[in-house]
Motif scaffolding. Structure first.
Motif, mmCIF file in Angstrom:
data_model
loop_
_atom_site.group_PDB
_atom_site.id
_atom_site.type_symbol
_atom_site.label_atom_id
_atom_site.label_comp_id
_atom_site.label_asym_id
_atom_site.label_seq_id
_atom_site.Cartn_x
_atom_site.Cartn_y
_atom_site.Cartn_z
ATOM 1 N N THR A 280 0.833 -1.214 0.000
ATOM 2 C CA THR A 280 0.000 0.000 0.000
ATOM 3 C C THR A 280 0.865 1.261 0.000
ATOM 4 O O THR A 280 0.599 2.214 -0.749
ATOM 5 C CB THR A 280 -0.922 0.000 1.229
ATOM 6 N N TYR A 281 1.898 1.260 0.850
ATOM 7 C CA TYR A 281 2.780 2.431 0.918
ATOM 8 C C TYR A 281 3.470 2.676 -0.419
ATOM 9 O O TYR A 281 3.568 3.824 -0.884
ATOM 10 C CB TYR A 281 3.816 2.225 2.018
ATOM 11 N N MET A 282 3.955 1.600 -1.077
ATOM 12 C CA MET A 282 4.637 1.750 -2.359
ATOM 13 C C MET A 282 3.693 2.253 -3.439
ATOM 14 O O MET A 282 4.075 3.050 -4.301
ATOM 15 C CB MET A 282 5.278 0.418 -2.773
ATOM 16 N N ILE A 283 2.438 1.794 -3.416
ATOM 17 C CA ILE A 283 1.457 2.264 -4.401
ATOM 18 C C ILE A 283 1.205 3.760 -4.231
ATOM 19 O O ILE A 283 1.152 4.520 -5.209
ATOM 20 C CB ILE A 283 0.138 1.467 -4.267
ATOM 21 N N ILE A 284 1.074 4.188 -2.966
ATOM 22 C CA ILE A 284 0.853 5.616 -2.708
ATOM 23 C C ILE A 284 2.097 6.428 -3.084
ATOM 24 O O ILE A 284 1.994 7.501 -3.693
ATOM 25 C CB ILE A 284 0.497 5.829 -1.227
ATOM 26 N N HIS A 285 3.262 5.913 -2.745
ATOM 27 C CA HIS A 285 4.513 6.657 -2.975
ATOM 28 C C HIS A 285 4.863 6.744 -4.457
ATOM 29 O O HIS A 285 5.283 7.805 -4.943
ATOM 30 C CB HIS A 285 5.655 5.983 -2.202
ATOM 31 N N THR A 286 4.702 5.634 -5.201
ATOM 32 C CA THR A 286 5.083 5.620 -6.623
ATOM 33 C C THR A 286 3.945 6.033 -7.539
ATOM 34 O O THR A 286 4.157 6.267 -8.729
ATOM 35 C CB THR A 286 5.552 4.220 -7.027
ATOM 36 N N SER A 288 1.755 4.146 -8.644
ATOM 37 C CA SER A 288 1.678 3.084 -9.648
ATOM 38 C C SER A 288 1.300 1.790 -8.951
ATOM 39 O O SER A 288 1.704 1.549 -7.805
ATOM 40 C CB SER A 288 3.023 2.923 -10.361
ATOM 41 N N VAL A 289 0.518 0.976 -9.638
ATOM 42 C CA VAL A 289 0.151 -0.327 -9.093
ATOM 43 C C VAL A 289 1.115 -1.401 -9.594
ATOM 44 O O VAL A 289 1.488 -2.316 -8.852
ATOM 45 C CB VAL A 289 -1.298 -0.689 -9.491
ATOM 46 N N ILE A 290 1.539 -1.300 -10.838
ATOM 47 C CA ILE A 290 2.379 -2.319 -11.459
ATOM 48 C C ILE A 290 3.740 -2.418 -10.768
ATOM 49 O O ILE A 290 4.200 -3.516 -10.429
ATOM 50 C CB ILE A 290 2.580 -2.021 -12.964
ATOM 51 N N ILE A 291 4.402 -1.269 -10.550
ATOM 52 C CA ILE A 291 5.753 -1.287 -9.968
ATOM 53 C C ILE A 291 5.776 -1.954 -8.587
ATOM 54 O O ILE A 291 6.604 -2.846 -8.337
ATOM 55 C CB ILE A 291 6.326 0.139 -9.904
ATOM 56 N N PRO A 292 4.900 -1.592 -7.648
ATOM 57 C CA PRO A 292 4.913 -2.266 -6.340
ATOM 58 C C PRO A 292 4.614 -3.764 -6.442
ATOM 59 O O PRO A 292 5.245 -4.564 -5.749
ATOM 60 C CB PRO A 292 3.819 -1.540 -5.555
#
Length: 314
Positions: A280-286, A288-292
């Motif tokens: 969740t944190y990576m999706i918010i930070h980037t 992007s959904v694919i990258i996390p």
């Protein structure tokens, strides 16, 4: 390096697909290796090693048990002393010494109460006893490996003191029971802060469905389940017990394994929460959904891939 860089820039999608394909292939090959392998040929064993000889003797004994089972022979109920079923009881003093009449008689009462638990007679170790009224001449003795067996039940302090002196002065007898006493207990220090007992349990047993097993190796899992249930009853009995003279701790292998499984399951739940939080944190930070998702898949694939490299390459 420049050629590789140009390839990565010109065909990034293809590079990612190929890399993931290789990773998934390694994972597919490596994943089965994470399990326990079946026994292989024993020709590689070092037969000059006494440990190998002892292990081989155990293998032959197990094979002999299997042969007896196939012949339809039966062991007497609860006549096999199963080491993993043994319950260890450890006593810690509350008033400076356990070798007092109050503490010794309290331990006697506690262990006798354990033998009165619902399923004790169903799983206790039964050895041949000339005084037994059982049809097969086998009886349970909860005090067989108890530390208090060295003392008289119901004795006063003067009698306990006399028995302590007699015990430490008899080297042969003391050698047989000294593992049950505090390590500092000796002829010059007749005080014990810790004592312990072991309670033996035996197979084969009759399971909850009324099935009577021939030997412990006949089918271990349902018989272990019978003892595991009783081990939890012992744990509850210990938790509920209270004495002003000593505190009781208990340990059983089956009980410990079950508790470990529960703790591991709980820890895995935290791993799942951690995974969800990081994703969740990576999706918010980037944004992007694919990258996390790809990043987390890489983490998951890293374990079987690493094992593949360790097993086949290194």
């Amino acid at each position: 390096p420049s050629r590789i860089s140009r390839i990565l820039i010109r065909w990034p999608s293809a590079v990612v697909i190929v890399a993931f394909s290789i990773g998934i292939l390694c994972a597919i090959i490596g994943l089965p290796l994470l399990g326990v392998q079946s026994n292989s040929s024993r020709t590689y064993l070092v037969w000059s090693d006494y440990r190998i000889q002892r292990a081989d003797a155990l293998t032959l004994a197990l094979d002999e048990y299997d042969d007896k089972i196939k012949e339809g022979k039966q062991a007497d109920l609860q006549s096999e002393d199963i080491s993993d079923w043994k319950v260890w009881l450890v006593y810690e003093e509350k008033q400076g010494d356990l070798l007092t009449s109050e503490a010794i008689n309290g331990i006697y009462a506690f262990e006798r109460g354990l033998s009165l638990l619902k399923d004790y007679q169903r799983v206790c170790y039964r050895k041949v006893d000339a005084n037994s009224t059982a049809p097969d001449g086998r009886a349970c003795d909860v005090f067989a490996k108890s530390v208090v067996r060295s003392f008289t039940e119901g004795a006063d302090q003067a009698t306990i003191d006399t028995e302590v002196i007699a015990l430490v002065n008899n080297d042969e007898e003391f050698d047989q029971v000294k593992s049950l006493f505090w390590k500092k207990f000796s002829n010059t220090n007749k005080r014990a802060s810790w004592l312990r007992s072991s309670i033996r349990f035996g197979a084969p047993v009759i399971d909850d469905d009324g099935k009577r097993y021939d030997y412990y190796l006949d089918d271990q899992e349902p018989q272990d389940k019978v003892m595991e249930d009783f081990a939890f009853d012992v744990a509850d009995y210990v938790d509920d017990f209270s004495s002003p003279y000593f505190k009781v701790y208990q340990y059983n292998e089956l009980w410990a394994e079950k508790k470990e499984d529960e703790l591991i399951g709980r820890d895995f739940a935290f791993v799942g929460l951690s995974f969800a939080f990081v994703l969740t944190y990576m999706i918010i930070h980037t944004r992007s959904v694919i990258i996390p998702i790809v990043g987390m898949i890489q983490v998951i694939l890293a374990f079987p891939v690493a094992f593949f490299i360790y097993r086949f390459i290194l």
